[in-house]
Design a protein around this motif. Structure first.
Motif, short mmCIF file in Angstrom:
data_model
loop_
_atom_site.label_atom_id
_atom_site.label_comp_id
_atom_site.label_asym_id
_atom_site.label_seq_id
_atom_site.Cartn_x
_atom_site.Cartn_y
_atom_site.Cartn_z
N UNK A 135 59.01 39.60 -73.59
CA UNK A 135 60.06 40.42 -74.20
C UNK A 135 61.17 39.55 -74.78
N UNK A 136 61.61 38.54 -74.02
CA UNK A 136 62.66 37.64 -74.50
C UNK A 136 62.19 36.90 -75.75
N UNK A 137 60.96 36.44 -75.76
CA UNK A 137 60.43 35.71 -76.92
C UNK A 137 60.37 36.58 -78.16
N UNK A 138 60.04 37.86 -77.99
CA UNK A 138 59.99 38.76 -79.13
C UNK A 138 61.39 39.01 -79.72
N UNK A 139 62.39 39.14 -78.84
CA UNK A 139 63.76 39.30 -79.32
C UNK A 139 64.21 38.04 -80.05
N UNK A 140 63.92 36.88 -79.46
CA UNK A 140 64.29 35.62 -80.10
C UNK A 140 63.57 35.44 -81.43
N UNK A 141 62.32 35.87 -81.48
CA UNK A 141 61.56 35.77 -82.73
C UNK A 141 62.18 36.65 -83.81
N UNK A 142 62.59 37.87 -83.45
CA UNK A 142 63.23 38.75 -84.42
C UNK A 142 64.52 38.14 -84.96
N UNK A 143 65.23 37.41 -84.13
CA UNK A 143 66.48 36.79 -84.56
C UNK A 143 66.20 35.59 -85.46
N UNK A 144 65.24 34.77 -85.10
CA UNK A 144 64.97 33.55 -85.88
C UNK A 144 64.33 33.86 -87.22
N UNK A 145 63.59 34.97 -87.30
CA UNK A 145 62.97 35.33 -88.58
C UNK A 145 64.00 35.66 -89.65
N UNK A 146 65.20 36.03 -89.23
CA UNK A 146 66.25 36.38 -90.18
C UNK A 146 67.20 35.21 -90.44
N UNK A 147 66.94 34.08 -89.80
CA UNK A 147 67.81 32.92 -89.99
C UNK A 147 67.11 31.76 -90.66
N UNK A 148 65.77 31.80 -90.66
CA UNK A 148 65.03 30.68 -91.22
C UNK A 148 65.16 29.42 -90.41
N UNK A 149 65.40 29.57 -89.10
CA UNK A 149 65.64 28.41 -88.26
C UNK A 149 64.42 28.04 -87.44
N UNK A 150 63.27 28.54 -87.79
CA UNK A 150 62.08 28.13 -87.08
C UNK A 150 61.77 29.02 -85.91
N UNK A 151 61.07 28.49 -84.94
CA UNK A 151 60.64 29.26 -83.78
C UNK A 151 61.65 29.16 -82.66
#
Length: 570
Positions: A324-340
């Motif tokens: 769950x934490x990884x999915x939230x972090x992934x949603x955040x990084x996808x909008x920043x272009x900062x990688x994984x």
């Protein structure tokens, strides 16, 4: 003596003088307050869950008052009597950092000491005098608690912890307990059970389903708005207006279209439901007021999620929490272009920029705090979470299950049976072993026995293995992010005996403990408005963590001569 009465303390051999003129004045003030307290007579009358010596003082005074003021309703006097008796023995003496170091003055007993010292009180009343004979014991429980108290803070004294606490005004100011009933843990818990539904109808959620490898399902409920008109059309199971899950899917909502903002993942209590928004309405509002995104992790069998497999755990599974934490972090990084997603704990960047980090935080409440600590301990420095708050954590299991107040133990046992067992009986009875485990758990008459018989549903071979694999206290020393734990010493569910102060004093540099004498379980109300001060404290602490991370990011960016991006809402 007609001018004063001397109270001797065998423990300290110190005399305390009480001026009868002040007593007469306070008596008049009390009668005036009593007349204004008629509205609360039922609440006050039913709130005497206190020591017998406390009852005796109040009833003696009530009997004396009724002879002179027979029209005053007895029930409306109880809380005011406790208030007046506490004020009677108050003064300006400063409280020390612990009960053992507190030394009373010779002229009076401080507001702080009133909450700690009295145990055996007898009162005699006449027309002109109020005589008190009293003995003191530093190890006693609260009898006449002070109406104000400052949270007691425990940590190992490092500079970062001091800096974080200094940035939290709520943890440094006196807490104003609700008059009349704020000193009673049972009343606070009852009020919390009713008020947690307030405002839930205005919260609109998007549900992101998480399908795990074993076939089980959990969910991320993203707060996407406050739409009271539509949600009120969907009443909860008890007739109250309910929060509304407006959309469901396997993808997160587009909440970061205008830029990534600080995000807080909430881990709910042992029986979280969507109809009252998991009892998190006030906390969600406090976080939303800061412009932060809120997402709730609904565990297996909770949040109106049916069980798909014979797998569930009252404390949650660390692997489910990690996903769950990884999915939230992934949603955040996808909008920043900062990688994984990467680590927020001291150096592993989220991209090639050494200053990168995610403003992702977490709050665990009661059983949710166990799931959060277990995840943070197992992930150690590899977590994208940068800070966390634990509200009413239970610490070590299985000991914590056995210490719950018997009344709430029984209520909680029936709730978990209904939510996890009876609601999913067809799924859980898939084999001879699971059917036997189901029957044993259904026969349990307390939460400890229930947990001892569901180890098979949690993927363990025995009750001992369950404790080893899910006990948060066994991995808390590996937590690598700042964590604030908040407990009330009068908590009837996660009792004061559970608190492990040693892990805060010497076990881990990242842990901070704040305790108060009153607050019950998850309630922590103050003032007449019954405002939960713990919500404000959580927001302040997480803000302090973000500020610390930003300062560190600016320093690293300056050193690498790069540009420091600004997160939205930071």
């Amino acid at each position: 003596n007609k001018t004063d009465h001397t109270m001797q303390s065998p423990a300290h051999s110190i005399s305390y003088n009480v001026d009868l003129a002040n007593i007469n004045t306070l008596r008049k003030v009390m009668i005036k307050l009593c007349r204004r307290a008629l509205y609360f007579k039922v609440i006050i009358y039913r709130s005497i869950f206190v020591a017998p010596c406390h009852k005796r003082v109040m009833w003696e005074y009530l009997r004396w008052l009724r002879q002179r003021k027979p029209r005053i309703v007895v029930g409306s006097l109880v809380g005011v009597t406790a208030y007046t008796a506490g004020r009677l023995l108050s003064c300006d003496q400063q409280s020390s950092s612990s009960a053992q170091d507190a030394v009373p003055s010779e002229s009076c007993v401080s507001n702080y000491m009133v909450g700690l010292l009295p145990v055996n009180i007898q009162a005699k009343f006449s027309d002109d005098r109020f005589l008190l004979s009293e003995s003191f014991n530093l190890d006693s429980l609260t009898v006449f608690p002070a109406l104000r108290e400052t949270p007691r803070i425990l940590h190992n004294g490092n500079s970062r912890n001091r800096s974080l606490i200094n940035a939290c005004p709520t943890l440094q100011r006196p807490i104003r307990h609700p008059p009349l009933w704020g000193n009673n843990n049972h009343v606070q818990l009852l009020v919390h059970d009713q008020l947690k539904r307030v405002g839930s109808a205005e919260i609109e959620l998007h549900r992101q389903l998480i399908h795990h490898d074993d076939g089980g399902v959990t969910a991320l409920d993203w707060v996407i708005g406050f739409d009271g008109s539509s949600a009120k059309q969907d009443p909860g199971h008890d007739g109250h207006a309910a929060a509304r899950v407006s959309t469901t899917g396997v993808e997160p909502p587009d909440v970061y279209a205008h830029g990534v903002r600080p995000t807080v993942m909430l881990l709910h209590t042992i029986t979280g439901r969507t109809d009252d928004c998991y009892g998190l309405g006030t906390l969600i509002r406090a976080l939303n007021a800061r412009g932060w995104q809120v997402v709730i992790h609904a565990r297996r069998g909770c949040g109106d999620l049916p069980l798909r497999t014979p797998q569930f755990n009252l404390l949650g599974d660390a692997r489910d929490t990690e996903q769950a934490v990884d999915l939230v972090a992934q949603a955040m990084t996808e909008h920043t272009g900062r990688g994984t997603p990467g680590s927020n704990c001291g150096g592993s960047p989220l991209s090639d920029d050494a200053s990168g980090y995610l403003p992702l935080m977490a709050v665990g409440l009661s059983a949710g705090s166990a799931a959060l600590v277990r995840y943070l301990g197992e992930a150690a420095s590899a977590t994208p979470v940068c800070g966390a708050v634990l509200v009413s954590p239970g610490y070590q299991i299985p000991a914590a299950w056995r210490r719950c107040h018997p009344v709430y133990d029984r209520i909680l046992t029936e709730k978990v049976k209904k939510m996890f067992l009876f609601k999913n009986e067809s799924v859980l009875r898939t084999s001879t072993e699971t059917s036997a485990a189901f029957d044993k758990a259904a026969e349990a008459d307390n939460i400890g026995d229930f947990v001892d018989n569901i180890y098979l549903f949690a993927g363990n071979s025995s009750a001992d293995d369950y404790s080893i694999n899910h006990d948060p206290s066994s991995v808390v020393h590996r937590v690598a992010v700042p964590v604030l734990a908040i407990n009330a010493l009068d908590d009837p569910v996660c009792t004061r005996e559970n608190i492990q102060e040693d892990i805060f004093l010497s076990g881990n540099d990242n842990l901070i403990l704040a305790t108060t004498n009153h607050g019950s379980h998850l309630a922590f109300y103050e003032s007449w408005t019954a405002t939960p001060w713990v919500d404000t404290a959580a927001v302040e602490f997480l803000s302090a963590v973000l500020s610390e991370k930003r300062e560190s990011r600016v320093t690293k960016t300056t050193q690498t001569a790069g540009e420091c991006p600004q997160w939205s809402g930071e």
